[in-house]
Design an enzyme around this catalytic site. Sequence first.
Site, PDB file in Angstrom:
ATOM      1  N   HIS A   3       0.876  -1.169   0.000  1.00  0.00           N
ATOM      2  CA  HIS A   3       0.000   0.000   0.000  1.00  0.00           C
ATOM      3  C   HIS A   3       0.910   1.215   0.000  1.00  0.00           C
ATOM      4  O   HIS A   3       1.717   1.405   0.903  1.00  0.00           O
ATOM      5  CB  HIS A   3      -0.912   0.032   1.233  1.00  0.00           C
ATOM      6  CG  HIS A   3      -1.840   1.209   1.225  1.00  0.00           C
ATOM      7  ND1 HIS A   3      -3.080   1.148   0.635  1.00  0.00           N
ATOM      8  CD2 HIS A   3      -1.697   2.469   1.681  1.00  0.00           C
ATOM      9  CE1 HIS A   3      -3.664   2.335   0.760  1.00  0.00           C
ATOM     10  NE2 HIS A   3      -2.836   3.144   1.388  1.00  0.00           N
ATOM     11  N   CYS A   4       0.809   2.033  -1.020  1.00  0.00           N
ATOM     12  CA  CYS A   4       1.699   3.187  -1.180  1.00  0.00           C
ATOM     13  C   CYS A   4       1.041   4.433  -0.586  1.00  0.00           C
ATOM     14  O   CYS A   4       0.014   4.889  -1.089  1.00  0.00           O
ATOM     15  CB  CYS A   4       2.005   3.410  -2.654  1.00  0.00           C
ATOM     16  SG  CYS A   4       3.148   4.777  -2.922  1.00  0.00           S
ATOM     17  N   PRO A   5       1.636   4.993   0.475  1.00  0.00           N
ATOM     18  CA  PRO A   5       1.041   6.197   1.060  1.00  0.00           C
ATOM     19  C   PRO A   5       1.180   7.423   0.164  1.00  0.00           C
ATOM     20  O   PRO A   5       0.418   8.370   0.286  1.00  0.00           O
ATOM     21  CB  PRO A   5       1.814   6.377   2.369  1.00  0.00           C
ATOM     22  CG  PRO A   5       3.103   5.674   2.149  1.00  0.00           C
ATOM     23  CD  PRO A   5       2.812   4.551   1.202  1.00  0.00           C
ATOM     24  N   ASN A  43      -1.654   6.942  -2.141  1.00  0.00           N
ATOM     25  CA  ASN A  43      -2.842   6.574  -1.359  1.00  0.00           C
ATOM     26  C   ASN A  43      -3.643   5.474  -2.049  1.00  0.00           C
ATOM     27  O   ASN A  43      -4.857   5.576  -2.206  1.00  0.00           O
ATOM     28  CB  ASN A  43      -3.719   7.795  -1.069  1.00  0.00           C
ATOM     29  CG  ASN A  43      -4.750   7.499   0.000  1.00  0.00           C
ATOM     30  OD1 ASN A  43      -4.530   6.662   0.866  1.00  0.00           O
ATOM     31  ND2 ASN A  43      -5.888   8.154  -0.071  1.00  0.00           N
TER      32      ASN A  43
END
Length: 159
Positions: free
Chosen positions: A30-32, A35
């Site tokens: 999950h790439c912050p 998002n």
Amino acid sequence: NYCYLCEATVGRRSKHCRRCKKCVAVFDHHCPWVNNCVGAGNYRYFLLMLTGAFAMTGLQLGCAVQACVSLADPDFVARLAKVMPRLPPFAYGVLVGLGGLAALIAGLLVSQLLFFHLGLIYRGATTYEFIVSQRQKVRTAPRRAAPPSPHLARHPPRR
């Protein structure tokens, strides 16, 4: 495989993302920064984004170096004074140099991430699988005895 949270049958390399509240096929991470989860459906675009960010930071760094080197040319300094009369050439050099330094740092960070993912592609693994394998190595590694506590050396246990 079955996801009890989604109540659906999923692929072997799928994983349920707690942040997105959905299962992602060939879950990578999950790439912050975007998002969103990165998986089979958008991994190619994630790599393109990293490649573009790396190219842009390289371009910014090159422009900063060229602008700082140009300060040695009196004609450039004269043209700069016409365009920005209130900004001294030294201040221009400092600002451009700081921008170049920021581009260098960002470029190094983005390149590390890009080459990490290229290495994962070479191995045929995902970020999630890499993290799980690293945790397995830590769990199965022989444990060394902990050094004696300095607190216990000063105060031996009472008997």
